[in-house]
Design a protein around this motif. Structure first.
Motif, mmCIF file in Angstrom:
data_model
loop_
_atom_site.group_PDB
_atom_site.id
_atom_site.type_symbol
_atom_site.label_atom_id
_atom_site.label_comp_id
_atom_site.label_asym_id
_atom_site.label_seq_id
_atom_site.Cartn_x
_atom_site.Cartn_y
_atom_site.Cartn_z
ATOM 1 N N THR A 47 20.458 136.557 -10.440
ATOM 2 C CA THR A 47 21.002 136.521 -11.797
ATOM 3 C C THR A 47 20.374 135.404 -12.614
ATOM 4 O OG1 THR A 47 23.092 137.428 -10.966
ATOM 5 C CG2 THR A 47 23.135 136.394 -13.137
ATOM 6 N N ARG A 105 17.882 135.708 -15.960
ATOM 7 C CA ARG A 105 18.147 134.947 -17.179
ATOM 8 C C ARG A 105 16.943 134.119 -17.604
ATOM 9 N NH1 ARG A 105 21.668 129.644 -17.447
ATOM 10 N NH2 ARG A 105 19.583 128.891 -16.905
ATOM 11 N N GLN A 106 16.170 133.627 -16.623
ATOM 12 C CA GLN A 106 14.994 132.819 -16.913
ATOM 13 C C GLN A 106 13.790 133.651 -17.342
ATOM 14 O OE1 GLN A 106 16.781 130.031 -17.193
ATOM 15 N NE2 GLN A 106 15.047 128.865 -16.364
#
Length: 248
Positions: free
Chosen positions: A126, A130-131
């Motif tokens: 996750t 997101r990165q």
């Protein structure tokens, strides 16, 4: 985004180098190949490059997904201490968070890990998404695949294991050269992966591999057209439709 180490592992083990990233047009050209890893694998064979791992060894969690991006590397080893000691003391020596901290949009996390133990779970997947990471390749076990599947984050691994690596593994290097299923992978090498294989293309060979893969793909498209047009088998056998190969 900060590129300062987080202190999860010794700073000397984190290589803060500028890894090669590729133009958007290059990534899109790879993803546009009709048979991504099939044509790339054939092109690498002709160029003498040994960097392909079949999906029978590194299986995808999302078989319909295909990715291409530069490798952001990490290496895990087994801890010497008993796992139960780490669990009691709540001390984890895994540090893929350091790799996520260095990630740029489009990167592929590549982990030299340990088989039978989880090297990457749902929380890590996750954070990776997101990165901006587009996927992960793990020479070892993974877990929480329901979570990574639910967010559409693809992983390729040696298998699924609920046995946590938090108390059993130790991250010893980030952004260094790793070996994945016997293949050397350097930070910035191009990773392409789909349901058939994972290919690690040396950064300096990316233009040649792309050019030859496109030629092979064009030749195969013409053969499929000939088949659909009813060309006799004997004639099909005489036609290759693959352009003359010039490694230069």
């Amino acid at each position: 985004m900060s590129k300062t180490p987080l202190g999860k592992i010794p700073a000397a083990a984190i290589h803060l180098l500028d890894i090669p990233r590729y133009p958007k047009e290059t990534i899109e050209a790879f993803l546009a190949l009709g048979d991504l890893t099939g044509t790339v694998s054939d092109a690498m064979d002709e160029l003498g490059l040994d960097g392909v791992v079949p999906a029978s060894v590194l299986a995808p969690t999302l078989g319909e997904r295909r990715i291409a991006g530069p490798a952001l590397t990490l290496r895990n080893v087994e801890q010497r201490d008993q796992a139960y000691k780490g669990a009691r003391e709540r001390v984890s020596r895994m540090a893929e968070i350091e790799a996520h901290n260095l990630a740029e949009t489009g990167d592929v996390l590549v982990i030299e890990g340990v088989v039978g133990i989880s090297n990457m779970g749902g929380l890590s997947a996750t954070i990776a998404q997101r990165q901006g990471e587009v996927g992960a390749v793990v020479d070892g076990g993974i877990r929480d695949i329901e979570q990574s599947r639910s967010i559409g984050f693809p992983l390729w691994s040696r298998g699924v294991s609920s046995v946590t690596g938090k108390w059993r593994l130790e991250t010893v290097a980030v952004n260094g050269t790793v070996r994945i299923c016997g293949k050397q992978v350097r930070p910035g090498d191009l990773v392409v992966a789909d349901a058939g294989a994972v290919c690690f293309i040396p950064a300096e060979a990316v233009p040649q591999v792309l050019r030859r893969a496109q030629e092979i793909g064009e030749g195969e498209a013409r053969r499929y057209a000939d088949i659909a047009a009813g060309m006799p088998v004997a004639e099909l056998a005489r036609r290759t439709h693959v352009y003359k190969f010039d490694p230069q």
